[in-house]
Scaffold this active site. Structure first.
Site, short mmCIF file in Angstrom:
data_model
loop_
_atom_site.label_atom_id
_atom_site.label_comp_id
_atom_site.label_asym_id
_atom_site.label_seq_id
_atom_site.Cartn_x
_atom_site.Cartn_y
_atom_site.Cartn_z
N ASP A 48 0.70 -1.21 0.07
CA ASP A 48 -0.07 -0.10 0.03
C ASP A 48 1.07 1.13 0.15
O ASP A 48 0.48 2.34 -0.10
CB ASP A 48 -0.93 0.00 1.16
CG ASP A 48 -2.03 -0.86 1.05
OD1 ASP A 48 -2.53 -1.23 -0.04
OD2 ASP A 48 -2.87 -1.36 1.96
N HIS A 90 -2.98 8.99 7.30
CA HIS A 90 -2.82 7.71 7.62
C HIS A 90 -1.31 7.56 8.27
O HIS A 90 -1.18 6.65 9.09
CB HIS A 90 -3.06 6.61 6.70
CG HIS A 90 -4.53 6.51 6.26
ND1 HIS A 90 -5.54 6.46 7.20
CD2 HIS A 90 -4.91 6.62 5.11
CE1 HIS A 90 -6.67 6.37 6.53
NE2 HIS A 90 -6.25 6.45 5.13
N GLY A 98 -1.27 3.25 4.01
CA GLY A 98 -2.38 3.71 3.35
C GLY A 98 -1.96 4.82 2.23
O GLY A 98 -2.62 5.90 2.11
N ASP A 125 -13.02 12.42 4.58
CA ASP A 125 -12.37 11.55 3.74
C ASP A 125 -13.18 10.25 4.05
O ASP A 125 -13.64 10.06 5.13
CB ASP A 125 -10.88 11.04 4.11
CG ASP A 125 -10.19 10.51 3.13
OD1 ASP A 125 -10.48 9.03 3.07
OD2 ASP A 125 -9.15 11.02 2.47
N HIS A 127 -12.17 7.23 4.50
CA HIS A 127 -11.49 6.77 5.38
C HIS A 127 -11.23 7.49 6.91
O HIS A 127 -10.89 8.32 6.74
CB HIS A 127 -9.89 5.94 5.02
CG HIS A 127 -10.17 5.22 3.74
ND1 HIS A 127 -9.95 6.05 2.31
CD2 HIS A 127 -10.30 4.20 3.36
CE1 HIS A 127 -10.24 5.04 1.43
NE2 HIS A 127 -10.56 3.83 1.92
N ASP A 214 -12.77 10.96 -1.63
CA ASP A 214 -13.12 9.49 -1.95
C ASP A 214 -14.49 9.13 -1.18
O ASP A 214 -14.77 8.13 -1.34
CB ASP A 214 -12.00 8.56 -1.44
CG ASP A 214 -11.47 8.76 -0.04
OD1 ASP A 214 -12.20 9.68 0.66
OD2 ASP A 214 -10.54 8.10 0.30
N TYR A 253 -10.27 8.57 -5.60
CA TYR A 253 -9.66 7.54 -6.62
C TYR A 253 -10.18 7.40 -7.95
O TYR A 253 -10.18 6.69 -8.86
CB TYR A 253 -9.43 6.03 -5.94
CG TYR A 253 -8.68 6.19 -4.65
CD1 TYR A 253 -7.48 6.35 -4.60
CD2 TYR A 253 -9.56 6.63 -3.33
CE1 TYR A 253 -6.68 6.26 -3.23
CE2 TYR A 253 -8.75 6.64 -2.33
CZ TYR A 253 -7.35 6.72 -2.42
OH TYR A 253 -6.63 6.81 -1.17
#
Length: 383
Positions: A48, A90, A98, A125, A127, A214, A253
């Protein structure tokens, strides 16, 4: 005003990250990584977080942008500063995660803390903003608020509403775990209710807003149904508090939608309404066939019931009630900036243009780091 950021110095990156990790990021290349299998595993570089050409320069540029943004806010050069290249939330103190190598958000917040007793961090986000939360989990000087997908082994696997901080930081970490398919109306209603109460209770001196795209409908890795207008409404709402505001990018993405989103949100921050039709430009082919700032509606089933969202909201508000008042800090001398520009672009005569080569030399030379035996930063000694 647009400003070309300086490339963050290793000693600046080491204000949060461990010196050995920073030094390894500087040293590793695609051609040499096979020699460092143990270190790659130690620092979580690989799948990643791949090693690629000019990785360290990439980190220096986006981190330098966030540091410069924070310093401009601290020096009251501007009210709002934007670094769309930043927001890599991250990264941890001693490892990548990430596709985040250096946590520019933590570095920017540390910079803001030099002038503000309390900083609020907001993350939209898809995430969980785990790296920022972890960095400030034990302090009340930063409140972190993350709205994100949680469950179904979704990356990074953290961000339960029960994660609230510890020790002095107890109740200063707020997580809003969401399920697939949340739409504009549900997200905005929850966002405004929670953030209003957070600002009222915590009374931050500055806000950092991570605008990962995202969370938009149609993202290749996301699972929400947010439109660009719904996403931008969060930015518009935070702007209305009229507090020093540092805005960054983050994940995203489906690249053409990321560009659309941050373009619209730049307009929001500048109080500029943009035409829906995208004008002719060198990248226009990516935005066909509609060539519009709008994106298609999401069609993922909304698994966030009214009762579930109400439960999350009440849990967050109950935790906020445990904070008696906004925490204070003792007066202390403000640490100096590591990087101080030699000139203020605002004071430059616009008729006396500086060529790009001169500006680049002003920022840093190509041979700035670790090229000679007398380089003072070679041993990564901290001040």
């Amino acid at each position: 005003m647009m400003q070309r950021p300086h490339k963050a110095y290793p000693v600046e990156l080491a204000q949060f990250h461990s010196a050995d990790y920073v030094e390894f990021l500087h040293r590793i290349t695609p051609d040499t990584q096979h020699l460092f299998s143990n270190e790659l595993a130690k620092y979580n570089l690989g799948e990643d977080c791949p090693v690629f050409d000019n990785l360290f320069e990439f980190c220096q540029i986006y981190a330098g942008g966030t540091l410069d943004a924070a310093r401009r806010l601290n020096n009251q050069v501007c009210d709002i500063a934007i670094n769309w290249a930043g927001g890599l939330h991250h990264a941890k103190k001693c490892e990548a995660s990430g596709f985040c190598y250096i946590n520019d958000l933590v570095l920017g917040i540390l910079e803001l803390l030099k002038c503000h007793p309390r900083v609020l961090y907001i993350d939209i986000d898809v995430h969980h903003g785990d790296g920022v939360e972890e960095a400030f989990y034990f302090t009340d000087r930063v409140m972190t608020v993350s709205f994100h997908k949680y469950g179904d082994m979704f990356f990074p696997g953290t961000g339960d509403a029960k994660e609230i901080g510890e020790r002095e930081g107890k109740f200063y970490a707020i997580n809003v775990p969401l399920k697939d398919g949340i739409d504009d109306s549900s997200f905005n209603r929850l966002f405004k209710t929670i953030i209003s109460k957070v600002v009222e209770t915590y009374q931050p001196g500055a806000i950092v807003l991570q605008c990962g795209a995202d969370s938009l409908a149609g993202d290749r890795l996301g699972c929400f149904n947010l439109s660009i207008d719904g996403h931008a409404e969060c930015v518009r709402f935070v702007k209305r508090f009229n507090l020093p505001l540092l805005v960054t990018g983050g994940g995203g993405y489906t690249k053409e939608n990321v560009a659309r989103c941050w373009t619209v949100e730049t307009g929001v921050l500048l109080d500029t309404e943009l035409p829906e039709e995208i004008p002719e430009n060198v990248y226009i082919k990516y935005f066909g066939p509609e060539f519009s700032l709008k994106i298609p509606n999401g069609h993922i089933e909304n698994l966030n019931s009214k009762s579930y969202l109400s439960t999350i909201k009440m849990q967050v508000l109950e935790n906020l009630r445990c904070i008696q008042h906004a925490p204070s800090v003792q007066m202390q001398e403000v640490p100096p900036d590591f990087y101080i520009p030699d000139f203020d672009e605002d004071l430059q005569n616009p008729d006396e243009r500086i060529d790009q080569h001169t500006q680049d030399k002003h920022i840093q030379r190509d041979d700035e780091y670790y090229e000679g035996d007398n380089d003072n930063d070679h041993q990564m000694d901290l001040p």
